[in-house]
Design a protein around this motif. Structure first.
Motif, PDB file in Angstrom:
ATOM      1  N   LEU A   8       0.876  -1.364   0.032  1.00  0.00           N
ATOM      2  CA  LEU A   8      -0.091  -0.053  -0.075  1.00  0.00           C
ATOM      3  C   LEU A   8       0.731   1.266   0.000  1.00  0.00           C
ATOM      4  CD1 LEU A   8      -2.820  -1.167   2.428  1.00  0.00           C
ATOM      5  CD2 LEU A   8      -3.104  -0.614  -0.016  1.00  0.00           C
ATOM      6  N   LYS A   9       2.049   1.045   0.816  1.00  0.00           N
ATOM      7  CA  LYS A   9       2.941   2.345   0.952  1.00  0.00           C
ATOM      8  C   LYS A   9       3.472   2.577  -0.778  1.00  0.00           C
ATOM      9  CE  LYS A   9       5.792   5.196   2.861  1.00  0.00           C
ATOM     10  NZ  LYS A   9       5.707   6.163   1.348  1.00  0.00           N
ATOM     11  N   MET A  10       3.390   1.707  -1.504  1.00  0.00           N
ATOM     12  CA  MET A  10       3.686   1.718  -3.044  1.00  0.00           C
ATOM     13  C   MET A  10       2.736   2.309  -3.813  1.00  0.00           C
ATOM     14  SD  MET A  10       6.645   0.763  -2.514  1.00  0.00           S
ATOM     15  CE  MET A  10       7.509   0.778  -4.253  1.00  0.00           C
ATOM     16  N   SER A  11       1.225   2.361  -3.489  1.00  0.00           N
ATOM     17  CA  SER A  11       0.304   2.862  -4.153  1.00  0.00           C
ATOM     18  C   SER A  11       0.309   4.140  -4.323  1.00  0.00           C
ATOM     19  CB  SER A  11      -0.800   2.199  -3.645  1.00  0.00           C
ATOM     20  OG  SER A  11      -2.018   2.900  -4.204  1.00  0.00           O
ATOM     21  N   PRO A  12       0.200   4.643  -5.763  1.00  0.00           N
ATOM     22  CA  PRO A  12      -0.014   6.015  -6.257  1.00  0.00           C
ATOM     23  C   PRO A  12      -1.440   6.359  -5.642  1.00  0.00           C
ATOM     24  CG  PRO A  12      -0.530   4.786  -8.142  1.00  0.00           C
ATOM     25  CD  PRO A  12       0.090   3.819  -6.953  1.00  0.00           C
ATOM     26  N   TYR A  13      -2.208   5.818  -5.447  1.00  0.00           N
ATOM     27  CA  TYR A  13      -3.745   6.220  -4.846  1.00  0.00           C
ATOM     28  C   TYR A  13      -3.831   6.476  -3.385  1.00  0.00           C
ATOM     29  CZ  TYR A  13      -4.918   4.316  -9.480  1.00  0.00           C
ATOM     30  OH  TYR A  13      -4.901   4.010 -10.802  1.00  0.00           O
ATOM     31  N   VAL A  14      -2.710   5.994  -2.566  1.00  0.00           N
ATOM     32  CA  VAL A  14      -2.698   6.262  -1.314  1.00  0.00           C
ATOM     33  C   VAL A  14      -1.909   7.471  -0.870  1.00  0.00           C
ATOM     34  CG1 VAL A  14      -2.342   5.255   1.012  1.00  0.00           C
ATOM     35  CG2 VAL A  14      -2.849   3.830  -0.774  1.00  0.00           C
ATOM     36  N   SER A  15      -2.620   8.582  -0.118  1.00  0.00           N
ATOM     37  CA  SER A  15      -1.847   9.592   0.341  1.00  0.00           C
ATOM     38  C   SER A  15      -1.526   9.481   1.869  1.00  0.00           C
ATOM     39  CB  SER A  15      -2.776  11.137  -0.076  1.00  0.00           C
ATOM     40  OG  SER A  15      -3.869  10.882   0.686  1.00  0.00           O
ATOM     41  N   THR A  16      -2.351   8.992   2.651  1.00  0.00           N
ATOM     42  CA  THR A  16      -2.089   8.810   3.997  1.00  0.00           C
ATOM     43  C   THR A  16      -2.335   7.245   4.357  1.00  0.00           C
ATOM     44  OG1 THR A  16      -2.847  10.814   4.361  1.00  0.00           O
ATOM     45  CG2 THR A  16      -2.570   9.543   6.370  1.00  0.00           C
ATOM     46  N   LEU A  17      -1.218   6.466   4.968  1.00  0.00           N
ATOM     47  CA  LEU A  17      -1.470   5.187   5.149  1.00  0.00           C
ATOM     48  C   LEU A  17      -1.238   5.163   6.861  1.00  0.00           C
ATOM     49  CD1 LEU A  17      -1.653   2.316   4.448  1.00  0.00           C
ATOM     50  CD2 LEU A  17       1.003   2.384   4.143  1.00  0.00           C
ATOM     51  N   ALA A  18      -2.307   4.583   7.506  1.00  0.00           N
ATOM     52  CA  ALA A  18      -2.445   4.712   8.862  1.00  0.00           C
ATOM     53  C   ALA A  18      -2.244   3.187   9.482  1.00  0.00           C
ATOM     54  CB  ALA A  18      -3.818   5.079   9.579  1.00  0.00           C
ATOM     55  N   LEU A  19      -1.234   2.860  10.273  1.00  0.00           N
ATOM     56  CA  LEU A  19      -1.345   1.136  10.683  1.00  0.00           C
ATOM     57  C   LEU A  19      -1.409   1.163  12.227  1.00  0.00           C
ATOM     58  CD1 LEU A  19       2.288   0.612   8.694  1.00  0.00           C
ATOM     59  CD2 LEU A  19      -0.017   0.764   8.006  1.00  0.00           C
ATOM     60  N   TYR A  20      -2.382   0.434  12.563  1.00  0.00           N
ATOM     61  CA  TYR A  20      -3.017   0.090  13.716  1.00  0.00           C
ATOM     62  C   TYR A  20      -2.486  -1.342  14.196  1.00  0.00           C
ATOM     63  CZ  TYR A  20      -5.955  -0.649  17.923  1.00  0.00           C
ATOM     64  OH  TYR A  20      -6.378  -0.891  19.090  1.00  0.00           O
ATOM     65  N   ASP A  21      -2.410  -1.472  15.313  1.00  0.00           N
ATOM     66  CA  ASP A  21      -2.225  -2.964  16.002  1.00  0.00           C
ATOM     67  C   ASP A  21      -1.928  -2.819  17.340  1.00  0.00           C
ATOM     68  OD1 ASP A  21      -1.013  -5.551  16.419  1.00  0.00           O
ATOM     69  OD2 ASP A  21      -0.958  -5.810  14.374  1.00  0.00           O
ATOM     70  N   LEU A  22      -1.992  -3.918  18.014  1.00  0.00           N
ATOM     71  CA  LEU A  22      -2.138  -3.936  19.519  1.00  0.00           C
ATOM     72  C   LEU A  22      -0.505  -3.783  19.862  1.00  0.00           C
ATOM     73  CD1 LEU A  22      -4.529  -6.548  20.369  1.00  0.00           C
ATOM     74  CD2 LEU A  22      -4.880  -4.135  20.449  1.00  0.00           C
ATOM     75  N   ARG A  23       0.381  -4.162  19.058  1.00  0.00           N
ATOM     76  CA  ARG A  23       1.740  -4.346  19.254  1.00  0.00           C
ATOM     77  C   ARG A  23       2.602  -3.779  18.024  1.00  0.00           C
ATOM     78  NH1 ARG A  23       4.398  -9.065  17.045  1.00  0.00           N
ATOM     79  NH2 ARG A  23       2.797  -9.318  15.335  1.00  0.00           N
ATOM     80  N   LEU A  24       3.536  -3.072  18.107  1.00  0.00           N
ATOM     81  CA  LEU A  24       4.683  -2.971  16.869  1.00  0.00           C
ATOM     82  C   LEU A  24       4.213  -1.973  15.821  1.00  0.00           C
ATOM     83  CD1 LEU A  24       6.097  -6.474  16.445  1.00  0.00           C
ATOM     84  CD2 LEU A  24       7.289  -4.877  17.649  1.00  0.00           C
ATOM     85  N   ALA A  25       3.177  -1.482  15.787  1.00  0.00           N
ATOM     86  CA  ALA A  25       2.570  -0.602  14.540  1.00  0.00           C
ATOM     87  C   ALA A  25       3.473   0.540  14.603  1.00  0.00           C
ATOM     88  CB  ALA A  25       1.049  -0.469  14.767  1.00  0.00           C
ATOM     89  N   PRO A  26       3.906   1.371  15.732  1.00  0.00           N
ATOM     90  CA  PRO A  26       4.870   2.519  15.336  1.00  0.00           C
ATOM     91  C   PRO A  26       5.948   2.173  14.741  1.00  0.00           C
ATOM     92  CG  PRO A  26       3.558   2.694  17.528  1.00  0.00           C
ATOM     93  CD  PRO A  26       3.402   1.256  16.829  1.00  0.00           C
ATOM     94  N   GLY A  27       6.470   0.953  14.962  1.00  0.00           N
ATOM     95  CA  GLY A  27       7.914   0.620  14.459  1.00  0.00           C
ATOM     96  C   GLY A  27       7.806   0.316  12.969  1.00  0.00           C
ATOM     97  N   VAL A  28       6.649  -0.531  12.769  1.00  0.00           N
ATOM     98  CA  VAL A  28       6.763  -0.910  11.145  1.00  0.00           C
ATOM     99  C   VAL A  28       6.075   0.422  10.418  1.00  0.00           C
ATOM    100  CG1 VAL A  28       4.919  -2.184   9.759  1.00  0.00           C
ATOM    101  CG2 VAL A  28       5.489  -3.171  11.815  1.00  0.00           C
ATOM    102  N   ALA A  29       5.462   1.264  10.891  1.00  0.00           N
ATOM    103  CA  ALA A  29       5.243   2.617  10.080  1.00  0.00           C
ATOM    104  C   ALA A  29       6.167   3.414  10.025  1.00  0.00           C
ATOM    105  CB  ALA A  29       4.063   3.381  11.032  1.00  0.00           C
TER     106      ALA A  29
END
Ligand code: NAI
Length: 336
Positions: free
Chosen positions: A21-42
């Motif tokens: 999704l980070k590679m998609s030209p149609y996405v301007s904002t990608l929000a990643l949510y998880d109970l663990r690790l999401a800030p690191g992945v983002a």
């Protein structure tokens, strides 16, 4: 400006799906949510030099992750281990999906909700019935993602025919999958009669159908307890999300649209399909027509050209599917 939120973004599917999704030209904002690790992945993905911004949200930040989202993709939940069916996951995953769609209703009421969490045959009814209870159900906005069955059906068809002469990518227009997303509720349909006849004459048709229906087990066994399909599922989930994003961005639809598992009575053409199928089952995977990212119509053209073998598979599917759907429904009722 299109915001996509992934719920369960740090998991086996969530991470590679977020990368795509980070590679998609149609996405301007990608929000990643998880109970663990999401800030690191983002943070990791945010260093990629594509134009979208990417932010991670922890356990207590679901509201911020969802606010303003146009599309919410849900791969949150436990995956299968060897010996488990998708049905075995319901107890845990139904609660997760119900909780997450409740938050969607509050914080992103107009988002399209794409459900990957298994068992899809039951989690989609869980989502829809939960939204109904909240008075927030928009049938065209909730889609169960069955694309991996289509991806497998195409790959395995090429394998069965001989990939040297029948490339995998050329199989796209020849096969789709309807019904549900587990075992014998998965009904592959080969549109090209010459290819179908080839499988029958080589006596591999039944083995091919079985492989599409139970292909997920190959991955579960090979991963030896470490989970189920994640990378192929991320690709499939991306292909489906891309179809929705293209529609939001008014791009021309693919002539062979991907199916989704949807609530038939709420969608144009749905009741007609249900009555032609002669089934009580209100949820079914079938090719969809999208309008601005919502399911506008379901396509029932495929019903007119079924072979006897496909009709038989469909009858088996419908017998099992409604039981799965009712399990999802009962879960929501039991929480009232
Ligand atoms: P995983 O265990 O690797 O990742 C799941 C993630 O969800 C974890 O990071 C976990 O922390 C997170 N999570 C759990 N509860 C959450 C909650 N309440 N809110 C936010 N995040 C939460 O599992 P994997 O392999 O990524 O699979 C995820 C789901 O997708 C499973 O249910 C699996 O059965 C399903 N699946 C669906 C397929 C399909 O074709 N629709 C194909 C393959 C898997």
């Amino acid at each position: 400006m299109t915001k996509v939120t992934v719920l369960g973004a740090a998991g086996g599917i969530g991470q590679p799906l977020s990368l795509l999704l980070k590679m998609s030209p149609y996405v301007s904002t990608l929000a990643l949510y998880d109970l663990r690790l999401a800030p690191g992945v983002a943070r990791d993905l945010s260093h990629i030099n594509t134009n979208s911004t990417c932010k991670g949200y922890g356990k207590d930040e679901l509201q911020a992750a969802l606010e303003g989202a146009h599309v919410v993709v849900i791969p949150a939940g436990v995956p299968r281990k060897p010996g488990m069916t998708r049905d075995d996951l319901l107890k845990v995953n139904a609660g997760i999906v119900a909780g997450l769609v409740t938050a969607c209703a509050r914080f992103a009421p107009n988002a399209r909700i794409l459900i990957i969490s298994n068992p899809v045959n039951s989690t989609v009814p869980v989502a829809c019935e939960t939204l109904k209870q909240l008075g927030a159900f928009q049938p065209g906005k909730v889609m169960g993602v069955t694309t991996l069955d289509v991806v497998r059906a195409q790959t395995f068809l090429s394998d069965a025919l001989g990939a040297d002469s029948y490339s995998r990518e050329s199989m796209k227009k020849h096969v789709t999958v309807v019904g549900g997303h587990s075992g014998s509720t998965i009904v592959p349909l080969i549109a090209n009669s010459t290819l179908r006849a080839k499988l029958v004459s080589r006596r591999v048709y039944d083995a091919y159908i079985h492989r599409v229906q139970f292909g997920g087990d190959e991955v579960v066994e090979a991963k030896q307890g470490a989970g189920s399909a994640t990378l192929s599922m991320a690709l499939a989930g991306f292909q489906f999300t891309d179809q929705v994003l293209r529609s939001i961005h008014l791009e021309k639809p693919d002539p062979a649209p991907l199916p989704a598992f949807v609530y038939l009575p709420g969608i144009e053409g749905g009741r007609e399909l249900q009555s032609k199928l002669n089934t009580q089952a209100e949820y079914f995977a079938t090719p969809i027509e999208l309008s601005r990212g919502d399911v506008a119509r379901v396509d029932a053209k495929w019903l007119d050209s079924l072979t006897d073998a496909e009709k038989k598979s469909l009858a088996v599917c419908l017998g099992e599917l409604d039981t799965n759907i009712q399990k999802g429904r009962r879960f929501v009722k039991s929480k009232l």
